[in-house]
Design a protein around this motif. Structure first.
Motif, mmCIF file in Angstrom:
data_model
loop_
_atom_site.group_PDB
_atom_site.id
_atom_site.type_symbol
_atom_site.label_atom_id
_atom_site.label_comp_id
_atom_site.label_asym_id
_atom_site.label_seq_id
_atom_site.Cartn_x
_atom_site.Cartn_y
_atom_site.Cartn_z
ATOM 1 N N ILE A 161 0.860 -1.190 0.000
ATOM 2 C CA ILE A 161 0.000 0.000 0.000
ATOM 3 C C ILE A 161 0.889 1.231 0.000
ATOM 4 O O ILE A 161 1.612 1.490 0.954
ATOM 5 C CB ILE A 161 -0.940 -0.004 1.221
ATOM 6 N N GLY A 162 0.829 1.975 -1.111
ATOM 7 C CA GLY A 162 1.635 3.189 -1.223
ATOM 8 C C GLY A 162 2.837 2.979 -2.114
ATOM 9 O O GLY A 162 3.669 2.118 -1.850
ATOM 10 N N GLY A 184 5.374 4.967 -2.542
ATOM 11 C CA GLY A 184 6.545 5.768 -2.213
ATOM 12 C C GLY A 184 7.778 4.943 -2.564
ATOM 13 O O GLY A 184 7.657 3.759 -2.900
ATOM 14 N N HIS A 185 8.984 5.541 -2.462
ATOM 15 C CA HIS A 185 10.146 4.780 -2.929
ATOM 16 C C HIS A 185 10.405 3.560 -2.048
ATOM 17 O O HIS A 185 10.904 2.552 -2.534
ATOM 18 C CB HIS A 185 11.384 5.687 -3.061
ATOM 19 N N ASN A 186 9.993 3.622 -0.776
ATOM 20 C CA ASN A 186 10.173 2.437 0.073
ATOM 21 C C ASN A 186 9.232 1.312 -0.334
ATOM 22 O O ASN A 186 9.628 0.145 -0.408
ATOM 23 C CB ASN A 186 9.950 2.802 1.547
ATOM 24 N N GLU A 225 -1.366 2.787 -5.127
ATOM 25 C CA GLU A 225 -0.998 4.151 -4.758
ATOM 26 C C GLU A 225 -2.227 5.051 -4.793
ATOM 27 O O GLU A 225 -2.954 5.085 -5.774
ATOM 28 C CB GLU A 225 0.082 4.668 -5.715
ATOM 29 N N ARG A 226 -2.387 5.821 -3.723
ATOM 30 C CA ARG A 226 -3.541 6.703 -3.610
ATOM 31 C C ARG A 226 -3.483 7.859 -4.624
ATOM 32 O O ARG A 226 -4.491 8.243 -5.192
ATOM 33 C CB ARG A 226 -3.546 7.259 -2.184
ATOM 34 N N GLY A 265 5.555 9.040 -3.807
ATOM 35 C CA GLY A 265 5.363 9.623 -2.482
ATOM 36 C C GLY A 265 6.069 10.968 -2.405
ATOM 37 O O GLY A 265 5.863 11.832 -3.256
ATOM 38 N N ALA A 266 6.925 11.139 -1.382
ATOM 39 C CA ALA A 266 7.648 12.406 -1.242
ATOM 40 C C ALA A 266 8.888 12.462 -2.136
ATOM 41 O O ALA A 266 9.517 13.504 -2.240
ATOM 42 C CB ALA A 266 8.044 12.628 0.208
ATOM 43 N N SER A 273 11.258 15.891 -1.428
ATOM 44 C CA SER A 273 12.641 15.475 -1.279
ATOM 45 C C SER A 273 13.426 15.921 -2.509
ATOM 46 O O SER A 273 12.962 15.763 -3.633
ATOM 47 C CB SER A 273 12.649 13.948 -1.161
ATOM 48 N N TYR A 274 14.626 16.483 -2.292
ATOM 49 C CA TYR A 274 15.339 17.072 -3.434
ATOM 50 C C TYR A 274 16.783 16.598 -3.576
ATOM 51 O O TYR A 274 17.430 16.878 -4.576
ATOM 52 C CB TYR A 274 15.291 18.608 -3.347
ATOM 53 N N LEU A 275 17.316 15.919 -2.582
ATOM 54 C CA LEU A 275 18.687 15.403 -2.687
ATOM 55 C C LEU A 275 18.695 13.941 -2.264
ATOM 56 O O LEU A 275 17.986 13.553 -1.343
ATOM 57 C CB LEU A 275 19.625 16.179 -1.757
ATOM 58 N N TRP A 316 25.501 14.447 -0.707
ATOM 59 C CA TRP A 316 24.114 14.284 -1.152
ATOM 60 C C TRP A 316 24.039 14.594 -2.632
ATOM 61 O O TRP A 316 24.399 15.686 -3.062
ATOM 62 C CB TRP A 316 23.208 15.236 -0.356
ATOM 63 N N PHE A 360 9.780 24.633 0.751
ATOM 64 C CA PHE A 360 9.699 23.514 1.682
ATOM 65 C C PHE A 360 9.741 24.138 3.078
ATOM 66 O O PHE A 360 10.773 24.573 3.540
ATOM 67 C CB PHE A 360 10.900 22.621 1.375
ATOM 68 N N LEU A 409 1.844 12.860 5.624
ATOM 69 C CA LEU A 409 2.868 12.905 6.671
ATOM 70 C C LEU A 409 2.261 13.484 7.944
ATOM 71 O O LEU A 409 2.051 14.688 8.037
ATOM 72 C CB LEU A 409 4.047 13.776 6.233
HETATM 73 C C1 LIG Z 1 9.381 18.396 1.914
HETATM 74 C C2 LIG Z 1 10.252 17.180 2.101
HETATM 75 C C3 LIG Z 1 11.609 17.252 1.801
HETATM 76 C C4 LIG Z 1 12.422 16.137 1.973
HETATM 77 N N1 LIG Z 1 13.731 16.201 1.590
HETATM 78 C C5 LIG Z 1 14.474 15.071 1.568
HETATM 79 C C6 LIG Z 1 15.739 15.040 0.912
HETATM 80 O O1 LIG Z 1 16.178 16.039 0.341
HETATM 81 N N2 LIG Z 1 16.426 13.873 0.916
HETATM 82 C C7 LIG Z 1 15.932 12.740 1.525
HETATM 83 O O2 LIG Z 1 16.592 11.697 1.507
HETATM 84 N N3 LIG Z 1 14.735 12.728 2.130
HETATM 85 C C8 LIG Z 1 13.987 13.863 2.129
HETATM 86 N N4 LIG Z 1 12.729 13.845 2.652
HETATM 87 C C9 LIG Z 1 12.261 12.608 3.284
HETATM 88 C C10 LIG Z 1 11.902 11.558 2.223
HETATM 89 O O3 LIG Z 1 11.283 12.154 1.128
HETATM 90 C C11 LIG Z 1 10.978 10.529 2.853
HETATM 91 O O4 LIG Z 1 11.645 9.990 3.969
HETATM 92 C C12 LIG Z 1 10.686 9.405 1.872
HETATM 93 O O5 LIG Z 1 10.158 9.903 0.669
HETATM 94 C C13 LIG Z 1 9.735 8.416 2.521
HETATM 95 O O6 LIG Z 1 9.447 7.435 1.570
HETATM 96 P P1 LIG Z 1 8.308 6.353 1.805
HETATM 97 O O7 LIG Z 1 8.243 5.528 0.568
HETATM 98 O O8 LIG Z 1 8.556 5.647 3.083
HETATM 99 O O9 LIG Z 1 6.982 7.158 2.064
HETATM 100 P P2 LIG Z 1 6.254 8.287 1.204
HETATM 101 O O10 LIG Z 1 7.206 8.964 0.273
HETATM 102 O O11 LIG Z 1 5.533 9.127 2.197
HETATM 103 O O12 LIG Z 1 5.232 7.457 0.318
HETATM 104 C C14 LIG Z 1 4.061 6.896 0.847
HETATM 105 C C15 LIG Z 1 3.085 6.716 -0.290
HETATM 106 O O13 LIG Z 1 1.954 6.007 0.196
HETATM 107 C C16 LIG Z 1 0.778 6.603 -0.322
HETATM 108 N N5 LIG Z 1 -0.309 6.275 0.595
HETATM 109 C C17 LIG Z 1 -0.472 6.673 1.880
HETATM 110 N N6 LIG Z 1 -1.585 6.134 2.386
HETATM 111 C C18 LIG Z 1 -2.121 5.365 1.414
HETATM 112 C C19 LIG Z 1 -3.292 4.562 1.347
HETATM 113 N N7 LIG Z 1 -4.095 4.423 2.376
HETATM 114 N N8 LIG Z 1 -3.567 3.915 0.204
HETATM 115 C C20 LIG Z 1 -2.739 4.028 -0.858
HETATM 116 N N9 LIG Z 1 -1.623 4.789 -0.855
HETATM 117 C C21 LIG Z 1 -1.329 5.451 0.278
HETATM 118 C C22 LIG Z 1 1.111 8.094 -0.371
HETATM 119 O O14 LIG Z 1 0.284 8.774 -1.286
HETATM 120 C C23 LIG Z 1 2.575 8.048 -0.847
HETATM 121 O O15 LIG Z 1 2.685 8.021 -2.248
HETATM 122 C C24 LIG Z 1 11.884 14.933 2.478
HETATM 123 C C25 LIG Z 1 10.501 14.861 2.772
HETATM 124 C C26 LIG Z 1 9.702 15.965 2.571
HETATM 125 C C27 LIG Z 1 8.229 15.857 2.850
#
Ligand SMILES: Cc1cc2nc3c(=O)[nH]c(=O)nc-3n(C[C@H](O)[C@H](O)[C@H](O)COP(=O)(O)OP(=O)(O)OC[C@H]3O[C@@H](n4cnc5c(N)ncnc54)[C@H](O)[C@@H]3O)c2cc1C
Length: 370
Positions: free
Chosen positions: A24-25, A27-29, A48-49, A55-56, A72-74, A260, A306, A364
């Motif tokens: 579910i989701g 995001g890159h993880n 993905e929603r 995601g971020a 996220s930018y770096l 970075w 940001f 978030l």
């Molecule tokens: C403004 C900002 C700047 C950042 N800058 C940096 C940086 O420069 N370098 C860096 O390394 N990290 C940075 N980070 C942190 C990094 O982006 C996050 O730690 C990382 O993207 C988390 O990845 P994730 O896949 O765990 O979750 P997310 O990227 O949060 O992805 C989760 C996904 O799940 C989806 N989702 C949630 N709930 C549901 C649901 N119920 N059903 C279906 N889909 C759902 C969301 O839409 C999203 O697409 C930044 C974060 C932010 C917000």
């Protein structure tokens, strides 16, 4: 534009089929987990929603005509072992069943389109009197730069960097180690033996890492994890506690710690490369995108504001109020104009993500990014 209509297509693909794993989701993880599971032989769907994956870690066209990293930018924390091609031994345990151990390759993200660009500087801090501090990735240059302000700080900074080097090695070890397996079912004798051997190897390696640091460094390490930090240039990486600082220094680029990287095409390209690896392994995701090289015409800027460190509920207004938002943006631009005159007139568009925006759009909670 990526995957518009993704949700309905995925729903159709998911319905009527039994999946080994549903992530579910996107995001890159989530994408990374999906890719590894599929490479381990499982059928995997990612839901993905949003209309875009990542995601971020996303590249979006928020300002019409310009696609840029929206949050996220770096890139630094994505483990090199995931980016690289190598053969490793994995055992997957999911949904009450242990998959047979398999030899699988890593995600080979470069082959899937990821292009990392080395930044020219680590940090730039302009002063209102015309002086500046430009930190690079070269120890001697950094010593010269900091010495412009204080010889004592320059010496201290070198000691600080050396110590962080030691600390990041243990963090990297922990990050790259497989977590202990968690088993609900009564394990067979061979599973129990394998689990014991794996745990013994893990703890032996962990102990070796800790002993190699020496007692004083271990105490300093624990102290850093739990302490708040205050110095401006350094504290920006450690809002909340020293543990957050370690998060910022334990990454690497091409073998260099704490560098970075910029990502060609914005951070969405990371998610795209991972999704390509996942799709190659059989994961169900819809993407349909081409990544475009520059963000804005020469001399012009699109701006992503940001604003993580602003209050969730400001005392003098409301983020929902458009006039309040506009005034906030103008204040930000005026501040930048003081250090880079003419900046605001070069802006062709901007995106503002306030804490409630980050919570609503990216999910978030409280806008916490760590
Ligand atoms: C403004 C900002 C700047 C950042 N800058 C940096 C940086 O420069 N370098 C860096 O390394 N990290 C940075 N980070 C942190 C990094 O982006 C996050 O730690 C990382 O993207 C988390 O990845 P994730 O896949 O765990 O979750 P997310 O990227 O949060 O992805 C989760 C996904 O799940 C989806 N989702 C949630 N709930 C549901 C649901 N119920 N059903 C279906 N889909 C759902 C969301 O839409 C999203 O697409 C930044 C974060 C932010 C917000």
């Amino acid at each position: 534009m990526w995957g518009r209509g993704f949700a309905s297509t995925a729903r159709a693909a998911v319905e009527g089929r039994k999946w080994d794993a549903v992530v579910i989701g996107a995001g890159h993880n989530g994408l990374t987990a999906a890719a590894y599971l599929a490479r381990g032989g499982m059928s995997v769907a990612v839901l993905e929603r949003r209309h875009v994956i990542g995601g971020a870690a996303v590249t979006e066209e928020i300002v019409p005509g310009f696609r840029f990293s929206r949050c996220s930018y770096l890139l630094c924390l994505l483990r090199p072992s995931i980016i690289r091609l190598s053969l490793t031994f994995h055992t997957f345990w999911i949904f009450n069943r242990t998959c047979p151990s398999l030899f699988v390759g890593e995600l080979e993200l470069k082959r899937h389109g990821l292009k990392l660009l080395r930044p020219m500087a680590a940090a730039f801090t302009p002063c209102s009197d015309g002086r500046y501090l430009l930190l690079s990735f070269d120890e001697d240059e950094n010593r010269r730069e900091i010495s412009k302000f204080s010889r004592r700080d320059a010496d201290a900074y070198m000691r600080y960097e050396n110590q962080l080097d030691k600390f990041s090695s243990i963090m990297n070890f922990l990050l790259d180690s497989h977590p202990p397996e968690f088993q609900h079912e009564v394990p067979s004798f061979s599973d129990r033996m394998r689990s014991r051997v794996q745990k013994s190897v893990f703890w032996a390696r962990c102990l070796r890492q800790i002993l190699s640091m020496g007692q004083k460094n271990v105490m300093d390490f624990v102290d850093l994890l739990l302490s708040p930090t205050t110095k401006q240039m350094v504290s920006i990486d450690s809002v909340r506690s020293g543990y957050v600082l370690l998060h910022h220094v334990m990454g690497e680029f091409d073998g260099d710690r704490n560098v970075w990287a910029h990502v060609q095409g914005g951070m969405g390209s990371v998610s795209l490369a991972i999704s390509n690896a996942a799709k190659e392994a059989g994961v169900h995701i819809l993407t349909n995108t081409e990544v475009d090289k520059t963000i804005s015409p020469p001399g012009k800027h699109v701006v992503s504001l940001f604003t993580q460190y602003t209050p969730y509920k400001p005392s003098n207004g409301r983020w929902e109020d458009l006039t309040y938002r506009e005034q906030y943006v103008q204040r930000c631009f005026s501040l930048i104009d003081e250090y880079a005159p003419g900046f605001s007139s070069s802006v062709v568009g901007f995106d503002l993500l306030t804490p409630p925006d980050l919570e609503r759009e990216m999910g978030l909670t409280g806008s916490s990014i760590s």
